[in-house]
Motif scaffolding. Structure first.
Motif, PDB file in Angstrom:
ATOM      1  N   PRO A  84       0.837  -1.214   0.000  1.00 15.77           N
ATOM      2  CA  PRO A  84       0.000   0.000   0.000  1.00 15.77           C
ATOM      3  C   PRO A  84       0.868   1.258   0.000  1.00 15.77           C
ATOM      4  O   PRO A  84       1.971   1.271   0.553  1.00 15.77           O
ATOM      5  N   ASN A  85       0.370   2.310  -0.640  1.00 18.12           N
ATOM      6  CA  ASN A  85       1.080   3.588  -0.661  1.00 18.12           C
ATOM      7  C   ASN A  85       0.732   4.351   0.615  1.00 18.12           C
ATOM      8  O   ASN A  85      -0.056   5.310   0.606  1.00 18.12           O
ATOM      9  N   ILE A  86       1.323   3.904   1.700  1.00 20.30           N
ATOM     10  CA  ILE A  86       0.952   4.397   3.025  1.00 20.30           C
ATOM     11  C   ILE A  86       1.289   5.869   3.184  1.00 20.30           C
ATOM     12  O   ILE A  86       0.590   6.620   3.875  1.00 20.30           O
ATOM     13  N   ALA A  87       2.369   6.337   2.508  1.00 21.87           N
ATOM     14  CA  ALA A  87       2.743   7.752   2.624  1.00 21.87           C
ATOM     15  C   ALA A  87       1.651   8.644   2.050  1.00 21.87           C
ATOM     16  O   ALA A  87       1.304   9.674   2.642  1.00 21.87           O
ATOM     17  N   THR A  88       1.102   8.255   0.905  1.00 24.50           N
ATOM     18  CA  THR A  88       0.029   9.044   0.288  1.00 24.50           C
ATOM     19  C   THR A  88      -1.166   9.158   1.227  1.00 24.50           C
ATOM     20  O   THR A  88      -1.785  10.224   1.338  1.00 24.50           O
ATOM     21  N   ILE A  89      -1.504   8.068   1.898  1.00 21.05           N
ATOM     22  CA  ILE A  89      -2.658   8.074   2.801  1.00 21.05           C
ATOM     23  C   ILE A  89      -2.461   9.093   3.919  1.00 21.05           C
ATOM     24  O   ILE A  89      -3.345   9.915   4.205  1.00 21.05           O
ATOM     25  N   PHE A  90      -1.269   9.092   4.528  1.00 20.40           N
ATOM     26  CA  PHE A  90      -1.072   9.997   5.661  1.00 20.40           C
ATOM     27  C   PHE A  90      -0.764  11.426   5.222  1.00 20.40           C
ATOM     28  O   PHE A  90      -1.077  12.370   5.954  1.00 20.40           O
ATOM     29  N   VAL A  91      -0.178  11.609   4.054  1.00 20.25           N
ATOM     30  CA  VAL A  91      -0.057  12.966   3.500  1.00 20.25           C
ATOM     31  C   VAL A  91      -1.451  13.535   3.263  1.00 20.25           C
ATOM     32  O   VAL A  91      -1.731  14.696   3.576  1.00 20.25           O
ATOM     33  N   GLY A  92      -2.336  12.702   2.715  1.00 16.81           N
ATOM     34  CA  GLY A  92      -3.704  13.142   2.472  1.00 16.81           C
ATOM     35  C   GLY A  92      -4.446  13.456   3.755  1.00 16.81           C
ATOM     36  O   GLY A  92      -5.177  14.457   3.844  1.00 16.81           O
ATOM     37  N   ILE A  93      -4.284  12.619   4.782  1.00 11.44           N
ATOM     38  CA  ILE A  93      -4.929  12.883   6.068  1.00 11.44           C
ATOM     39  C   ILE A  93      -4.406  14.177   6.672  1.00 11.44           C
ATOM     40  O   ILE A  93      -5.178  14.994   7.212  1.00 11.44           O
ATOM     41  N   PHE A  94      -3.101  14.392   6.572  1.00  5.71           N
ATOM     42  CA  PHE A  94      -2.478  15.630   7.073  1.00  5.71           C
ATOM     43  C   PHE A  94      -3.104  16.850   6.403  1.00  5.71           C
ATOM     44  O   PHE A  94      -3.547  17.797   7.076  1.00  5.71           O
ATOM     45  N   LEU A  95      -3.191  16.828   5.072  1.00 11.03           N
ATOM     46  CA  LEU A  95      -3.792  17.945   4.339  1.00 11.03           C
ATOM     47  C   LEU A  95      -5.277  18.074   4.660  1.00 11.03           C
ATOM     48  O   LEU A  95      -5.810  19.190   4.769  1.00 11.03           O
ATOM     49  N   GLY A  96      -5.959  16.923   4.804  1.00 14.44           N
ATOM     50  CA  GLY A  96      -7.384  16.941   5.101  1.00 14.44           C
ATOM     51  C   GLY A  96      -7.686  17.563   6.449  1.00 14.44           C
ATOM     52  O   GLY A  96      -8.664  18.311   6.600  1.00 14.44           O
ATOM     53  N   LEU A  97      -6.857  17.272   7.449  1.00 17.77           N
ATOM     54  CA  LEU A  97      -7.079  17.840   8.785  1.00 17.77           C
ATOM     55  C   LEU A  97      -6.854  19.351   8.780  1.00 17.77           C
ATOM     56  O   LEU A  97      -7.587  20.102   9.438  1.00 17.77           O
ATOM     57  N   ILE A  98      -5.833  19.804   8.033  1.00 13.91           N
ATOM     58  CA  ILE A  98      -5.605  21.251   7.926  1.00 13.91           C
ATOM     59  C   ILE A  98      -6.779  21.920   7.213  1.00 13.91           C
ATOM     60  O   ILE A  98      -7.310  22.936   7.651  1.00 13.91           O
ATOM     61  N   PHE A  99      -7.205  21.324   6.106  1.00 15.45           N
ATOM     62  CA  PHE A  99      -8.323  21.876   5.338  1.00 15.45           C
ATOM     63  C   PHE A  99      -9.605  21.863   6.163  1.00 15.45           C
ATOM     64  O   PHE A  99     -10.391  22.823   6.137  1.00 15.45           O
ATOM     65  N   GLY A 100      -9.824  20.786   6.898  1.00 19.05           N
ATOM     66  CA  GLY A 100     -11.024  20.686   7.717  1.00 19.05           C
ATOM     67  C   GLY A 100     -11.035  21.619   8.904  1.00 19.05           C
ATOM     68  O   GLY A 100     -12.098  21.875   9.487  1.00 19.05           O
ATOM     69  N   SER A 101      -9.875  22.155   9.279  1.00 16.82           N
ATOM     70  CA  SER A 101      -9.783  23.061  10.429  1.00 16.82           C
ATOM     71  C   SER A 101      -9.917  24.526  10.038  1.00 16.82           C
ATOM     72  O   SER A 101      -9.957  25.394  10.919  1.00 16.82           O
ATOM     73  N   LEU A 102      -9.965  24.818   8.732  1.00  9.09           N
ATOM     74  CA  LEU A 102     -10.096  26.205   8.292  1.00  9.09           C
ATOM     75  C   LEU A 102     -11.458  26.753   8.697  1.00  9.09           C
ATOM     76  O   LEU A 102     -12.490  26.189   8.338  1.00  9.09           O
ATOM     77  N   PRO A 103     -11.499  27.863   9.446  1.00 10.25           N
ATOM     78  CA  PRO A 103     -12.805  28.435   9.839  1.00 10.25           C
ATOM     79  C   PRO A 103     -13.428  29.223   8.688  1.00 10.25           C
ATOM     80  O   PRO A 103     -12.754  30.030   8.044  1.00 10.25           O
ATOM     81  N   ILE A 104     -14.697  28.968   8.424  1.00  7.85           N
ATOM     82  CA  ILE A 104     -15.424  29.672   7.367  1.00  7.85           C
ATOM     83  C   ILE A 104     -16.564  30.432   8.033  1.00  7.85           C
ATOM     84  O   ILE A 104     -17.534  29.825   8.511  1.00  7.85           O
ATOM     85  N   ALA A 105     -16.439  31.753   8.086  1.00 11.94           N
ATOM     86  CA  ALA A 105     -17.441  32.576   8.755  1.00 11.94           C
ATOM     87  C   ALA A 105     -18.668  32.729   7.860  1.00 11.94           C
ATOM     88  O   ALA A 105     -18.565  33.160   6.713  1.00 11.94           O
ATOM     89  N   ILE A 106     -19.835  32.351   8.379  1.00  9.27           N
ATOM     90  CA  ILE A 106     -21.101  32.466   7.657  1.00  9.27           C
ATOM     91  C   ILE A 106     -22.060  33.284   8.512  1.00  9.27           C
ATOM     92  O   ILE A 106     -22.274  32.956   9.685  1.00  9.27           O
ATOM     93  N   PRO A 107     -22.637  34.353   7.952  1.00  7.53           N
ATOM     94  CA  PRO A 107     -23.564  35.181   8.735  1.00  7.53           C
ATOM     95  C   PRO A 107     -24.718  34.357   9.297  1.00  7.53           C
ATOM     96  O   PRO A 107     -25.299  33.534   8.605  1.00  7.53           O
ATOM     97  N   GLY A 108     -25.025  34.594  10.569  1.00  7.91           N
ATOM     98  CA  GLY A 108     -26.139  33.899  11.209  1.00  7.91           C
ATOM     99  C   GLY A 108     -25.733  32.667  11.976  1.00  7.91           C
ATOM    100  O   GLY A 108     -26.542  32.090  12.704  1.00  7.91           O
ATOM    101  N   MET A 109     -24.489  32.227  11.804  1.00 10.16           N
ATOM    102  CA  MET A 109     -24.028  31.038  12.526  1.00 10.16           C
ATOM    103  C   MET A 109     -23.291  31.464  13.785  1.00 10.16           C
ATOM    104  O   MET A 109     -22.494  32.407  13.750  1.00 10.16           O
ATOM    105  N   PRO A 110     -23.531  30.780  14.911  1.00  8.16           N
ATOM    106  CA  PRO A 110     -22.899  31.185  16.173  1.00  8.16           C
ATOM    107  C   PRO A 110     -21.389  30.990  16.169  1.00  8.16           C
ATOM    108  O   PRO A 110     -20.674  31.703  16.864  1.00  8.16           O
ATOM    109  N   VAL A 111     -20.914  30.027  15.433  1.00  6.45           N
ATOM    110  CA  VAL A 111     -19.477  29.775  15.333  1.00  6.45           C
ATOM    111  C   VAL A 111     -19.134  29.554  13.862  1.00  6.45           C
ATOM    112  O   VAL A 111     -20.003  29.194  13.060  1.00  6.45           O
ATOM    113  N   PRO A 112     -17.886  29.804  13.471  1.00  8.87           N
ATOM    114  CA  PRO A 112     -17.508  29.586  12.065  1.00  8.87           C
ATOM    115  C   PRO A 112     -17.682  28.119  11.660  1.00  8.87           C
ATOM    116  O   PRO A 112     -17.486  27.207  12.469  1.00  8.87           O
ATOM    117  N   LEU A 113     -18.056  27.913  10.421  1.00  9.98           N
ATOM    118  CA  LEU A 113     -18.195  26.552   9.883  1.00  9.98           C
ATOM    119  C   LEU A 113     -16.819  25.958   9.629  1.00  9.98           C
ATOM    120  O   LEU A 113     -15.943  26.614   9.062  1.00  9.98           O
TER     121      LEU A 113
END
Length: 560
Positions: free
Chosen positions: A379-408
């Motif tokens: 298995p290309n294990i490095a690709t999996i964990f590089v992807g998870i690393f990028l995914g966690l950073i991307f998933g942690s980006l706050p997206i401010a949407i009017p009307g929401m109590p906290v950023p999405l």
């Protein structure tokens, strides 16, 4: 015997925690194989085994359970994204847009029915009721990643006092599985569908489908215009993709390249898309009743496996197979599907290409491509964990949407899922080898899923009986059933009566919309063709993405 008692009771020891997960997962998987009326809950039964364990006090520290739960969710959704990524954007063809639109409509209706049930049956002043209805929603649609996304979003809103929505999920899940299949059957009777006629329709479509399947034919050059023209000139003038894999001129058999000249009376073996065969034959000349491959000649045909990472993402044209190597690539097989070898098609690790040419040249190409099954088994294990690393950073980006109590935030589920889809589709452009064998993907995905389900079940076990018996458990069952069947009974007839889709395609589409393998298994059992699987795979990627995204949106918009 004291050591054995300590092993089961010392909750903060590594041995106890490992034993806990081993017992819960093993029992859950085995019990999940039991079929009732031909239907089993599968690996999801791990959740119920975890609930029992938590209820009797067989548990572990909360922080450990939370870590294992979140890591399992990340691994599960990432491997799903990696699997569906290559076909995600290709699913939006003409029919694909309609099917995905119907799936998105059903998902919106699931949410609408949930809110309707919330206002009709429950006390809206209680702030924990709507989150529990979200748990009911994801049990009703049998979508575990959505449960994980909702759980994570609730942690953002409520902190450590987040309602135990897994209890509501568990209440709704069993009838959710039955409801999907039952409602799909009911659509058949509502629309007065005859299965025999649907099979006949599929057979007729299959006979008339000449799209991109590779087609092989032997032709003789009889068009005087082609005298002295090069293969490249003929290709450009005809403006259709085709490969001349062998050519006989004056009795001599050769492998042509782009500069090979056409002469009247030449005989050639052509591979093209099946839809183009009549146009090519009309332009070049008639078919011949011969087979070059059966003649006594030094040329060979060989399937070669692409396993060299350096080849990943390179187009067939850039490899210069005919001009440099003296061979032709006539077709390509990817994920079990035969594709026509067009010049612009990018190669991916795991592809199988059919190469025609002199034996020594074919062997040289095989060496260049890798052609090593053993390399694919790793298995290309490095690709999996590089992807998870990028995914966690991307998933942690706050997206401010009017009307929401906290950023999405897309979070631990949405971020890795989106990155996995993008890597699965475009990873070759940045030299990431994304190939993972089906068995390896399934293994990692199932490990992530059972770790998540076991953790959720163990955490919910302490309050589950109280929720079901003393709380609103029966209402969760009822409302979950309504959430399951009402959208199917609306979208199914629309797909049939308005868009005229084949019933088996509709059944697969509904199973994919609910991301429910048992429903797909039922659809496959009543159809001898691939229509259910095609309908399922067409909408599954978008449905999974929308289930996870809407879980967070509903929680952050309405539960804050």
């Amino acid at each position: 015997m004291d050591w054995l008692i300590e092993l089961f009771t010392t909750t903060d020891s590594v041995a106890h925690i490992a034993l806990l997960y081993a017992v819960v997962i093993a029992i859950g998987v085995y019990l999940g194989k039991i079929k009732v009326f031909g239907i089993s809950l599968g690996v999801t039964f791990v959740l119920f085994a975890g609930i029992v364990a938590g209820h009797i006090g067989f548990s572990a520290p909360t922080n450990i359970l939370t870590f294992v739960q979140d890591f399992g969710l990340i691994l599960f959704v990432f491997m799903i994204g990696l699997q569906v990524g290559p076909g995600f954007f290709e699913s939006f063809g003409t029919a694909g847009i309609k099917l995905n639109g119907l799936a998105a409509t059903a998902i919106a209706l699931n949410i609408a029915v949930m809110f309707a049930c919330y206002f009709v049956f429950f006390n809206t002043d209680d702030k924990t009721t709507l989150p529990m209805m979200v748990g009911t929603l994801y049990g009703a649609v049998t979508n575990t990643p959505g449960l994980g996304a909702a759980n994570e979003a609730l942690g953002t809103v409520f902190g450590s006092s987040a309602p135990p929505i897994a209890s509501a999920y568990a209440c709704a899940y069993p009838l959710g599985v039955l409801g999907i299949i039952g409602a799909t059957v009911l659509v058949r009777y509502l629309c007065r569908i005859k299965l025999e006629k649907e099979e006949e329709q599929l057979q007729a479509q299959e006979s008339g489908n000449v799209a991109k399947k590779p087609y092989k034919m032997h032709l003789e050059v009889t068009n005087q215009y082609l005298e002295g023209k090069t293969l490249l000139q003929v290709h450009d003038f005809l403006n259709r993709d085709f490969v001349v894999s062998r050519l006989v001129h004056n009795g001599e058999l050769s492998i042509p390249n782009r500069d090979t000249l056409f002469h009247l009376g030449d005989q050639m073996l052509i591979v093209c898309a099946e839809a183009d065969q009549e146009a090519i034959m009309a332009f070049i000349g008639p078919k011949l009743d011969i087979d070059f491959e059966q003649q006594d000649q030094p040329l060979v045909s060989k399937r070669i496996l692409v396993t060299n990472p350096a080849i990943n993402g390179k187009t067939l044209a850039s490899m210069h197979f005919s001009s440099v190597h003296g061979v032709n690539v006539t077709r390509l097989t990817r994920h079990g599907m035969d594709l026509f070898a067009s010049a612009s098609l990018p190669l991916q690790v795991g592809d199988r290409i059919m190469v025609v040419g002199p034996e020594d040249a074919v062997d040289r190409v095989a060496t260049k491509m890798g052609n090593s099954v053993r390399r694919l088994n790793a298995p290309n294990i490095a690709t999996i964990f590089v992807g998870i690393f990028l995914g966690l950073i991307f998933g942690s980006l706050p997206i401010a949407i009017p009307g929401m109590p906290v950023p999405l935030k897309l979070g631990l589920a949405g971020g890795p899922l989106i990155i996995a889809i993008l890597i699965g589709r475009y990873g070759y452009k940045i030299k990431l080898v994304t190939y993972t064998s089906t068995s390896a993907n399934m293994m990692l995905r199932e490990i992530g899923l059972v770790l998540f389900l076991a953790s959720v079940g163990i955490k919910a076990g302490a309050t589950f009986l109280q929720t079901v018996v003393q709380g609103d458990g029966l209402l969760y069952v009822l409302t979950g059933f309504l959430i399951t069947i009402i959208p199917i009974l609306i979208v199914g007839p629309i797909a049939r009566l308005r868009f005229r889709f084949n019933y088996f395609t509709i059944a697969g589409m509904l199973a994919g919309t609910y991301t429910d393998p048992p429903a797909l298994a039922y659809a496959n059992s009543i159809c001898s063709k691939d229509a259910p699987a095609i309908g399922y795979s067409t909408v599954y990627p978008l449905a999974m993405f929308l289930r996870i995204l809407t879980a967070q949106l509903v929680v952050l918009f309405f539960c804050g």
